[in-house]
Design a protein around this motif. Sequence first.
Motif, PDB file in Angstrom:
ATOM      1  N   PHE A   1      51.097  50.791  36.167  1.00 11.14           N
ATOM      2  CA  PHE A   1      49.727  51.198  35.836  1.00 11.14           C
ATOM      3  C   PHE A   1      48.899  50.002  35.380  1.00 11.14           C
ATOM      4  CE2 PHE A   1      46.668  52.542  32.564  1.00 11.14           C
ATOM      5  CZ  PHE A   1      45.868  53.396  33.322  1.00 11.14           C
ATOM      6  N   CYS A   2      49.474  49.160  34.513  1.00 16.85           N
ATOM      7  CA  CYS A   2      48.750  47.980  34.017  1.00 16.85           C
ATOM      8  C   CYS A   2      48.446  47.001  35.160  1.00 16.85           C
ATOM      9  CB  CYS A   2      49.559  47.279  32.933  1.00 16.85           C
ATOM     10  SG  CYS A   2      49.717  48.214  31.405  1.00 16.85           S
ATOM     11  N   ILE A   3      49.417  46.807  36.051  1.00 15.61           N
ATOM     12  CA  ILE A   3      49.200  45.916  37.188  1.00 15.61           C
ATOM     13  C   ILE A   3      48.107  46.473  38.096  1.00 15.61           C
ATOM     14  CG2 ILE A   3      50.260  45.008  39.298  1.00 15.61           C
ATOM     15  CD1 ILE A   3      52.905  44.866  37.744  1.00 15.61           C
ATOM     16  N   THR A   4      48.141  47.789  38.316  1.00 13.78           N
ATOM     17  CA  THR A   4      47.118  48.423  39.155  1.00 13.78           C
ATOM     18  C   THR A   4      45.732  48.268  38.553  1.00 13.78           C
ATOM     19  OG1 THR A   4      48.745  50.052  39.925  1.00 13.78           O
ATOM     20  CG2 THR A   4      46.415  50.585  40.257  1.00 13.78           C
ATOM     21  N   MET A   5      45.620  48.468  37.259  1.00 14.98           N
ATOM     22  CA  MET A   5      44.319  48.312  36.592  1.00 14.98           C
ATOM     23  C   MET A   5      43.838  46.870  36.668  1.00 14.98           C
ATOM     24  SD  MET A   5      43.424  51.284  35.741  1.00 14.98           S
ATOM     25  CE  MET A   5      41.972  50.807  34.779  1.00 14.98           C
ATOM     26  N   SER A   6      44.767  45.914  36.494  1.00 11.29           N
ATOM     27  CA  SER A   6      44.380  44.499  36.574  1.00 11.29           C
ATOM     28  C   SER A   6      43.830  44.166  37.952  1.00 11.29           C
ATOM     29  CB  SER A   6      45.583  43.604  36.255  1.00 11.29           C
ATOM     30  OG  SER A   6      46.010  43.777  34.928  1.00 11.29           O
TER      31      SER A   6
ATOM     32  N   THR B   1      42.625  46.233  40.144  1.00 14.24           N
ATOM     33  CA  THR B   1      41.365  46.938  40.389  1.00 14.24           C
ATOM     34  C   THR B   1      40.190  46.090  39.922  1.00 14.24           C
ATOM     35  OG1 THR B   1      42.441  49.098  40.137  1.00 14.24           O
ATOM     36  CG2 THR B   1      40.043  49.026  39.897  1.00 14.24           C
ATOM     37  N   GLN B   2      40.312  45.511  38.720  1.00 14.16           N
ATOM     38  CA  GLN B   2      39.262  44.628  38.209  1.00 14.16           C
ATOM     39  C   GLN B   2      39.172  43.340  39.011  1.00 14.16           C
ATOM     40  OE1 GLN B   2      37.121  45.637  35.863  1.00 14.16           O
ATOM     41  NE2 GLN B   2      38.249  47.581  35.910  1.00 14.16           N
TER      42      GLN B   2
ATOM     43  N   LEU C   1      39.920  42.925  42.254  1.00 10.09           N
ATOM     44  CA  LEU C   1      39.283  43.217  43.537  1.00 10.09           C
ATOM     45  C   LEU C   1      37.781  43.435  43.364  1.00 10.09           C
ATOM     46  CD1 LEU C   1      41.929  45.584  45.178  1.00 10.09           C
ATOM     47  CD2 LEU C   1      41.391  43.224  45.811  1.00 10.09           C
ATOM     48  N   ARG C   2      37.403  44.067  42.268  1.00 15.48           N
ATOM     49  CA  ARG C   2      35.975  44.264  42.003  1.00 15.48           C
ATOM     50  C   ARG C   2      35.277  42.921  41.847  1.00 15.48           C
ATOM     51  NH1 ARG C   2      34.692  48.334  37.250  1.00 15.48           N
ATOM     52  NH2 ARG C   2      35.775  49.652  38.767  1.00 15.48           N
ATOM     53  N   ALA C   3      35.918  41.995  41.127  1.00 14.63           N
ATOM     54  CA  ALA C   3      35.319  40.664  40.948  1.00 14.63           C
ATOM     55  C   ALA C   3      35.275  39.898  42.263  1.00 14.63           C
ATOM     56  CB  ALA C   3      36.108  39.881  39.903  1.00 14.63           C
ATOM     57  N   ILE C   4      36.303  40.054  43.093  1.00 14.91           N
ATOM     58  CA  ILE C   4      36.347  39.348  44.378  1.00 14.91           C
ATOM     59  C   ILE C   4      35.253  39.846  45.315  1.00 14.91           C
ATOM     60  CG2 ILE C   4      37.718  39.078  46.493  1.00 14.91           C
ATOM     61  CD1 ILE C   4      40.201  38.876  44.728  1.00 14.91           C
ATOM     62  N   PHE C   5      35.046  41.160  45.372  1.00 15.57           N
ATOM     63  CA  PHE C   5      34.029  41.711  46.266  1.00 15.57           C
ATOM     64  C   PHE C   5      32.611  41.353  45.823  1.00 15.57           C
ATOM     65  CE2 PHE C   5      37.333  45.004  47.478  1.00 15.57           C
ATOM     66  CZ  PHE C   5      37.553  44.435  48.724  1.00 15.57           C
ATOM     67  N   ASN C   6      32.465  40.945  44.573  1.00 17.49           N
ATOM     68  CA  ASN C   6      31.149  40.527  44.089  1.00 17.49           C
ATOM     69  C   ASN C   6      30.832  39.074  44.410  1.00 17.49           C
ATOM     70  OD1 ASN C   6      30.424  43.008  42.994  1.00 17.49           O
ATOM     71  ND2 ASN C   6      31.397  42.562  41.018  1.00 17.49           N
ATOM     72  N   LEU C   7      31.813  38.341  44.969  1.00 10.17           N
ATOM     73  CA  LEU C   7      31.566  36.950  45.350  1.00 10.17           C
ATOM     74  C   LEU C   7      30.625  36.896  46.548  1.00 10.17           C
ATOM     75  CD1 LEU C   7      35.186  35.510  44.982  1.00 10.17           C
ATOM     76  CD2 LEU C   7      33.248  35.189  43.433  1.00 10.17           C
ATOM     77  N   PRO C   8      29.831  35.830  46.663  1.00  6.75           N
ATOM     78  CA  PRO C   8      28.751  35.811  47.665  1.00  6.75           C
ATOM     79  C   PRO C   8      29.203  35.667  49.113  1.00  6.75           C
ATOM     80  CG  PRO C   8      28.849  33.724  46.483  1.00  6.75           C
ATOM     81  CD  PRO C   8      29.800  34.654  45.794  1.00  6.75           C
ATOM     82  N   THR C   9      30.314  34.940  49.386  1.00 10.33           N
ATOM     83  CA  THR C   9      30.708  34.660  50.768  1.00 10.33           C
ATOM     84  C   THR C   9      32.126  35.138  51.039  1.00 10.33           C
ATOM     85  OG1 THR C   9      31.591  32.466  50.247  1.00 10.33           O
ATOM     86  CG2 THR C   9      29.227  32.615  50.780  1.00 10.33           C
ATOM     87  N   ASN C  10      32.393  35.348  52.343  1.00 10.79           N
ATOM     88  CA  ASN C  10      33.737  35.762  52.738  1.00 10.79           C
ATOM     89  C   ASN C  10      34.766  34.675  52.464  1.00 10.79           C
ATOM     90  OD1 ASN C  10      33.076  38.333  53.652  1.00 10.79           O
ATOM     91  ND2 ASN C  10      32.528  37.597  55.706  1.00 10.79           N
ATOM     92  N   ASP C  11      34.368  33.421  52.649  1.00  8.80           N
ATOM     93  CA  ASP C  11      35.293  32.318  52.386  1.00  8.80           C
ATOM     94  C   ASP C  11      35.710  32.300  50.922  1.00  8.80           C
ATOM     95  OD1 ASP C  11      35.230  31.527  55.005  1.00  8.80           O
ATOM     96  OD2 ASP C  11      33.694  29.981  54.711  1.00  8.80           O
ATOM     97  N   ALA C  12      34.752  32.508  50.044  1.00  6.24           N
ATOM     98  CA  ALA C  12      35.055  32.526  48.610  1.00  6.24           C
ATOM     99  C   ALA C  12      35.966  33.695  48.274  1.00  6.24           C
ATOM    100  CB  ALA C  12      33.763  32.610  47.795  1.00  6.24           C
TER     101      ALA C  12
END
Length: 332
Positions: free
Chosen positions: A232-237, A239-240, A242-253
């Motif tokens: 559960f802790c790993i899943t929650m980590s 989740t956060q 992936l949320r931070a990654i999808f907020n990055l501006p470019t696909n390369d980043a």
Amino acid sequence: MQETPFCLRVGHRLPYSMSDSNTTDFTNPSTFILQGIPGLEAAHVWISIPFCTMYTIALLGNFTILFIVKRELSLHGPMYYFLCMLAVTDLVLSTSILPKMLSIFWFNSREIDFSACLTQTYFIHCFTVMESGFFVAMALDRYVAICDPLRHSTILTNPVVARIGLVVVLRGGMLALPFLFLARQWTYCRTNIVPHTYCGHMAVVKLACADISVSIYYGLFLVFSGIGLDVFCITMSYTQILRAIFNLPTNDARLKTFGTCGSHLCAILAFYTPALFSFLTQWFGHSIPQNFHILTANVYLLLPPMLNPIIYGVRTKQIRDRLLRLFTHKET
């Protein structure tokens, strides 16, 4: 020479009288007999080859990880400290079962002292929980590195990393202790033959002439509250993360940032997938042959120690570069 009856080879017999002369009750047998893989005794030597190969790779790989991290000052950081803790855990976990298993397969040395059997049980459960805990610690490191990179060095300082490691070790040691006490308190009066290659807790307590519901319930409690909480802790980590990654501006980043988690995700899958499969087959696969249960239980304990150093060696650029430099330096 006639074999000594088992009832005469065990220690600490219960009070005996003429009225109970037909019983064979005893506690704390002096030895157990590990049967190996029932039904596949003729193939033990052949089965030992892949297991021995896995153990050899685990030893070489994990010692290599420890050597490289110790030698390269640039790798002295939280991620690699946790990786070293994981490597030590893998070494102890695989060593706790494989040497005795090979002695059964190669030399038919099946006897194991009662105390040694309980010690093996303790080490298996203790270091399995520890390994799961270190995966949580590594997920925390990835979470801080990606979601709060500017504070990574100030949050995960060396003292904090050491305290996290200590908590993981103490938690594993404490959660495994009840297995030791429960197995020792039962009265064993059926047989001393354990139908397994190692002294797993349930394989031992099933031989007890008592209601072992407490052992069963505690095993389920450990799975759901210990391993389940870690998942559960790993899943929650993540989740956060992936949320931070999808907020990055470019696909390369996004790809570059997600790549830093690749090794950890692969190692998690290598650990929890066989564990889940072994758990499901043990509790719900009643029609599955016993020898298949035992084979999966062995793979579950030997596969992660073998794969973890390979995964981190191949997918982690810093370790891969140091390893290549080490070999090219020796060649020149």
